[in-house]
Scaffold this motif. Structure first.
Motif, PDB file in Angstrom:
ATOM      1  N   SER A 101     -17.878  21.937  55.554  1.00 29.07           N
ATOM      2  CA  SER A 101     -18.121  23.403  55.617  1.00 29.07           C
ATOM      3  C   SER A 101     -17.714  24.658  54.052  1.00 29.07           C
ATOM      4  O   SER A 101     -17.529  24.719  53.503  1.00 29.07           O
ATOM      5  CB  SER A 101     -19.182  23.790  56.247  1.00 29.07           C
ATOM      6  OG  SER A 101     -20.607  23.124  56.497  1.00 29.07           O
ATOM      7  N   LEU A 102     -17.134  24.831  55.042  1.00 33.13           N
ATOM      8  CA  LEU A 102     -15.793  26.173  54.368  1.00 33.13           C
ATOM      9  C   LEU A 102     -15.215  25.405  53.626  1.00 33.13           C
ATOM     10  O   LEU A 102     -15.235  26.362  52.571  1.00 33.13           O
ATOM     11  CB  LEU A 102     -14.997  25.766  56.133  1.00 33.13           C
ATOM     12  CG  LEU A 102     -15.095  26.821  57.440  1.00 33.13           C
ATOM     13  CD1 LEU A 102     -13.881  26.779  57.791  1.00 33.13           C
ATOM     14  CD2 LEU A 102     -15.426  28.114  56.379  1.00 33.13           C
ATOM     15  N   LEU A 103     -14.469  23.736  53.613  1.00 36.03           N
ATOM     16  CA  LEU A 103     -13.433  22.870  52.401  1.00 36.03           C
ATOM     17  C   LEU A 103     -14.903  23.586  51.492  1.00 36.03           C
ATOM     18  O   LEU A 103     -14.565  23.376  49.669  1.00 36.03           O
ATOM     19  CB  LEU A 103     -13.614  21.841  52.152  1.00 36.03           C
ATOM     20  CG  LEU A 103     -12.010  22.091  53.078  1.00 36.03           C
ATOM     21  CD1 LEU A 103     -11.724  21.034  54.010  1.00 36.03           C
ATOM     22  CD2 LEU A 103     -10.995  22.868  52.953  1.00 36.03           C
ATOM     23  N   GLU A 104     -16.122  23.321  51.127  1.00 42.05           N
ATOM     24  CA  GLU A 104     -16.895  23.185  50.507  1.00 42.05           C
ATOM     25  C   GLU A 104     -17.210  24.566  49.960  1.00 42.05           C
ATOM     26  O   GLU A 104     -17.768  24.214  48.440  1.00 42.05           O
ATOM     27  CB  GLU A 104     -18.632  22.994  51.058  1.00 42.05           C
ATOM     28  CG  GLU A 104     -18.928  21.199  50.625  1.00 42.05           C
ATOM     29  CD  GLU A 104     -19.888  20.761  51.622  1.00 42.05           C
ATOM     30  OE1 GLU A 104     -20.451  20.200  51.799  1.00 42.05           O
ATOM     31  OE2 GLU A 104     -20.761  21.683  52.546  1.00 42.05           O
ATOM     32  N   MET A 105     -17.037  25.107  50.406  1.00 46.34           N
ATOM     33  CA  MET A 105     -17.549  26.919  50.085  1.00 46.34           C
ATOM     34  C   MET A 105     -16.168  26.850  49.182  1.00 46.34           C
ATOM     35  O   MET A 105     -16.243  27.461  48.422  1.00 46.34           O
ATOM     36  CB  MET A 105     -16.608  27.620  51.705  1.00 46.34           C
ATOM     37  CG  MET A 105     -17.844  27.349  52.676  1.00 46.34           C
ATOM     38  SD  MET A 105     -19.813  28.097  51.394  1.00 46.34           S
ATOM     39  CE  MET A 105     -20.323  27.763  53.603  1.00 46.34           C
ATOM     40  N   ILE A 106     -14.967  26.146  48.980  1.00 47.12           N
ATOM     41  CA  ILE A 106     -13.646  26.984  48.215  1.00 47.12           C
ATOM     42  C   ILE A 106     -13.790  25.516  46.985  1.00 47.12           C
ATOM     43  O   ILE A 106     -13.166  25.902  46.407  1.00 47.12           O
ATOM     44  CB  ILE A 106     -13.060  27.205  48.223  1.00 47.12           C
ATOM     45  CG1 ILE A 106     -12.524  25.596  49.515  1.00 47.12           C
ATOM     46  CG2 ILE A 106     -12.872  27.786  49.890  1.00 47.12           C
ATOM     47  CD1 ILE A 106     -10.546  25.912  49.730  1.00 47.12           C
ATOM     48  N   THR A 107     -14.003  24.556  46.827  1.00 46.64           N
ATOM     49  CA  THR A 107     -14.273  23.210  45.935  1.00 46.64           C
ATOM     50  C   THR A 107     -14.533  23.623  45.537  1.00 46.64           C
ATOM     51  O   THR A 107     -15.632  23.337  44.974  1.00 46.64           O
ATOM     52  CB  THR A 107     -14.587  22.269  46.464  1.00 46.64           C
ATOM     53  OG1 THR A 107     -13.441  21.963  47.928  1.00 46.64           O
ATOM     54  CG2 THR A 107     -13.922  21.119  45.997  1.00 46.64           C
ATOM     55  N   PRO A 108     -14.495  23.791  43.559  1.00 47.58           N
ATOM     56  CA  PRO A 108     -15.276  23.549  42.721  1.00 47.58           C
ATOM     57  C   PRO A 108     -16.204  22.306  42.164  1.00 47.58           C
ATOM     58  O   PRO A 108     -15.528  21.074  42.235  1.00 47.58           O
ATOM     59  CB  PRO A 108     -14.568  23.698  41.334  1.00 47.58           C
ATOM     60  CG  PRO A 108     -12.647  24.314  42.452  1.00 47.58           C
ATOM     61  CD  PRO A 108     -13.058  23.503  43.585  1.00 47.58           C
ATOM     62  N   LEU A 109     -17.161  22.917  41.868  1.00 45.66           N
ATOM     63  CA  LEU A 109     -17.999  21.434  41.561  1.00 45.66           C
ATOM     64  C   LEU A 109     -17.170  20.261  40.430  1.00 45.66           C
ATOM     65  O   LEU A 109     -17.457  19.208  40.802  1.00 45.66           O
ATOM     66  CB  LEU A 109     -19.357  21.978  40.718  1.00 45.66           C
ATOM     67  CG  LEU A 109     -21.069  22.172  41.984  1.00 45.66           C
ATOM     68  CD1 LEU A 109     -21.274  22.076  41.367  1.00 45.66           C
ATOM     69  CD2 LEU A 109     -20.705  20.678  42.547  1.00 45.66           C
ATOM     70  N   SER A 110     -16.523  20.976  39.566  1.00 44.22           N
ATOM     71  CA  SER A 110     -16.357  20.366  38.668  1.00 44.22           C
ATOM     72  C   SER A 110     -14.831  19.414  39.174  1.00 44.22           C
ATOM     73  O   SER A 110     -15.101  18.417  38.644  1.00 44.22           O
ATOM     74  CB  SER A 110     -15.470  21.420  37.420  1.00 44.22           C
ATOM     75  OG  SER A 110     -14.534  21.763  38.224  1.00 44.22           O
ATOM     76  N   TRP A 111     -14.125  19.497  39.889  1.00 39.22           N
ATOM     77  CA  TRP A 111     -13.494  18.395  41.060  1.00 39.22           C
ATOM     78  C   TRP A 111     -14.285  17.492  41.115  1.00 39.22           C
ATOM     79  O   TRP A 111     -13.840  16.294  41.381  1.00 39.22           O
ATOM     80  CB  TRP A 111     -12.722  19.502  41.869  1.00 39.22           C
ATOM     81  CG  TRP A 111     -11.976  20.260  40.998  1.00 39.22           C
ATOM     82  CD1 TRP A 111     -11.468  21.243  40.166  1.00 39.22           C
ATOM     83  CD2 TRP A 111     -10.787  20.988  42.273  1.00 39.22           C
ATOM     84  NE1 TRP A 111     -10.921  21.944  40.268  1.00 39.22           N
ATOM     85  CE2 TRP A 111     -10.187  22.315  41.205  1.00 39.22           C
ATOM     86  CE3 TRP A 111     -10.431  20.867  43.997  1.00 39.22           C
ATOM     87  CZ2 TRP A 111      -8.927  22.451  41.638  1.00 39.22           C
ATOM     88  CZ3 TRP A 111      -9.758  22.012  44.783  1.00 39.22           C
ATOM     89  CH2 TRP A 111      -8.525  23.188  43.380  1.00 39.22           C
ATOM     90  N   LEU A 112     -15.012  17.784  41.538  1.00 35.38           N
ATOM     91  CA  LEU A 112     -16.486  16.553  42.273  1.00 35.38           C
ATOM     92  C   LEU A 112     -16.222  15.470  40.828  1.00 35.38           C
ATOM     93  O   LEU A 112     -16.605  14.579  41.536  1.00 35.38           O
ATOM     94  CB  LEU A 112     -16.934  16.645  42.848  1.00 35.38           C
ATOM     95  CG  LEU A 112     -16.656  17.928  44.573  1.00 35.38           C
ATOM     96  CD1 LEU A 112     -17.793  18.530  45.434  1.00 35.38           C
ATOM     97  CD2 LEU A 112     -15.900  16.963  45.350  1.00 35.38           C
ATOM     98  N   GLU A 113     -17.395  16.492  40.413  1.00 31.64           N
ATOM     99  CA  GLU A 113     -17.689  15.383  39.003  1.00 31.64           C
ATOM    100  C   GLU A 113     -17.237  14.591  38.402  1.00 31.64           C
ATOM    101  O   GLU A 113     -17.076  12.925  37.717  1.00 31.64           O
ATOM    102  CB  GLU A 113     -18.612  16.594  38.110  1.00 31.64           C
ATOM    103  CG  GLU A 113     -19.378  16.852  38.751  1.00 31.64           C
ATOM    104  CD  GLU A 113     -20.249  18.118  37.920  1.00 31.64           C
ATOM    105  OE1 GLU A 113     -21.509  18.836  38.572  1.00 31.64           O
ATOM    106  OE2 GLU A 113     -19.885  19.360  37.759  1.00 31.64           O
ATOM    107  N   ARG A 114     -15.818  14.839  38.377  1.00 26.80           N
ATOM    108  CA  ARG A 114     -14.351  14.088  37.453  1.00 26.80           C
ATOM    109  C   ARG A 114     -14.145  12.876  38.312  1.00 26.80           C
ATOM    110  O   ARG A 114     -13.141  11.848  37.764  1.00 26.80           O
ATOM    111  CB  ARG A 114     -13.827  14.968  36.875  1.00 26.80           C
ATOM    112  CG  ARG A 114     -12.248  15.696  38.307  1.00 26.80           C
ATOM    113  CD  ARG A 114     -11.162  16.183  37.501  1.00 26.80           C
ATOM    114  NE  ARG A 114     -10.180  16.566  38.625  1.00 26.80           N
ATOM    115  CZ  ARG A 114      -9.551  17.075  39.313  1.00 26.80           C
ATOM    116  NH1 ARG A 114      -9.769  18.415  37.866  1.00 26.80           N
ATOM    117  NH2 ARG A 114      -8.598  16.961  40.051  1.00 26.80           N
ATOM    118  N   VAL A 115     -14.364  12.953  39.705  1.00 29.20           N
ATOM    119  CA  VAL A 115     -13.732  12.074  40.565  1.00 29.20           C
ATOM    120  C   VAL A 115     -14.123  10.734  40.073  1.00 29.20           C
ATOM    121  O   VAL A 115     -15.090  10.834  39.764  1.00 29.20           O
ATOM    122  CB  VAL A 115     -14.349  12.103  42.137  1.00 29.20           C
ATOM    123  CG1 VAL A 115     -13.750  11.018  42.719  1.00 29.20           C
ATOM    124  CG2 VAL A 115     -13.770  13.240  42.710  1.00 29.20           C
TER     125      VAL A 115
END
Ligand code: SF4
Length: 336
Positions: free
Chosen positions: A101-115
């Motif tokens: 949950s804490l890491l979700e706060m700081i992870t940009p959506l774009s990082w996940l979409e490009r996996v």
């Protein structure tokens, strides 16, 4: 002067596997066999990623308990030793999900979409609705799994090395935002992952139905290998073959002795041996490798209380180690 000797802490390793049911030779040589080696050298945490299973299978969890049980048995059968490593279920260590949950706060959506696996898997698993937060956030939970133990290394094969990169990026971002360099960037520990084809020549995978299970009885191992595809150009017994394009020989490379491989190469390229004989030799080697694994499996199958105690103890140890990290994380973020 004090006589006290300081023993340096062993470097920490973390890895996990999704509960997909009984494990096969591909799981063994690509991961488990390496883990068995690592437990002698590192402080190892090995977990069954039961929560991760929900990212794709949330709508059907009926087989989850059985699949978890089979994977635990195969972990122990392969030689993971609870005296030398910590074996546990992800769902028993809530710190994974708090850190997630804490890491979700700081992870940009774009990082996940490009996996790359995000789009690929959605394509491959069209029958499932994977337009969920949980599926998109899979790499964040995976990062939390690693970072919550402040792991130094994640053992992966060459083709998987890129998967650890997003965890390193998330750790970097956390350490940039909050004081104390609390989450060390884990390094990739490259481990052998030899080519391991299944009986149809494609990569051994449960989804292809081409596997040889660690728990397959001898007769089944032999029957499966008997039908394995060979050098397609070797049509008749009198035709010389080419071991370098033959999936059976790929397995010889992993399971047979050097002398055996020399004998196979000589016999194959001169048509001195037939494929049935070659597969018989391979079966002998695979059966020999599996014998101690199956012996251990039979023991643990007969002692379910012992298996449960191993998991309970593993959860205690994993929770204790994760709590150390979370205390530092909370302090760094300014929580509590
Ligand atoms: S003899 Fe063995 S290595 Fe040669 S083609 Fe047949 S199965 Fe493959």
């Amino acid at each position: 002067m004090s006589d006290e000797i300081t023993i340096p802490a062993r470097r920490r390793v973390l890895s996990g596997m999704r509960p997909t049911g009984r494990l096969h030779l591909g799981n063994y040589v690509g991961a488990l066999k390496n883990w068995v080696e690592l437990q002698n050298e590192f402080e190892c945490y090995f977990f069954i990623a039961d929560f991760h299973a929900l990212t794709t299978d949330y709508a059907d969890t009926g087989k989850l308990p059985e699949n978890v049980r089979e994977v635990v048995l195969d972990f122990l059968a392969a030689g993971l030793d609870p005296k030398r490593c910590t074996i546990f279920l992800q769902s028993k260590v809530p710190a994974h999900f708090v850190l997630n949950s804490l890491l979700e706060m700081i992870t940009p959506l774009s990082w996940l979409e490009r996996v790359p696996t995000y789009k690929d898997q959605q394509e491959q698993l069209k029958e499932k609705d994977l337009a969920t937060i949980g599926f998109l956030g899979y790499p964040v939970l995976q990062s939390a799994d690693i970072l919550v133990y402040q792991a130094d290394f994640v053992p992966v094969g060459q083709d998987q090395a890129a998967h650890v990169e997003i965890t390193r990026e998330i750790a970097r971002r956390f350490n940039h935002l909050y004081p104390g360099e609390v989450l060390p960037e884990p390094k990739v520990l490259l481990t052998p992952s030899p080519k391991l084809p299944g009986t149809d020549g494609r990569k051994m995978s449960k989804s292809y139905g081409n596997t040889i299970l660690l728990s397959d009885p001898e007769a089944e191992v032999r029957a499966k290998l008997k039908t394995m595809v060979t050098d397609p150009a070797r049509v008749r017994r009198a035709d010389p073959g080419n071991p370098d394009v033959c999936p059976v020989f790929d397995l010889h490379r992993v399971f047979s002795s050097e002398e055996m491989r020399v004998e196979v190469r000589e016999g194959c390229t001169t048509a001195g041996i037939g494929c049935i004989q070659c597969k018989g030799w391979l079966s002998d080697a695979v059966v020999k490798e599996l014998a101690p694994i199956q012996e251990r499996r039979a023991y643990f199958e007969a002692h379910p209380d012992e298996v449960q105690a191993i998991l309970d103890d593993g959860a205690v140890r994993a929770n204790e180690r994760a709590a150390v990290t979370m205390q530092q994380v909370y302090a760094a973020v300014g929580l509590g």
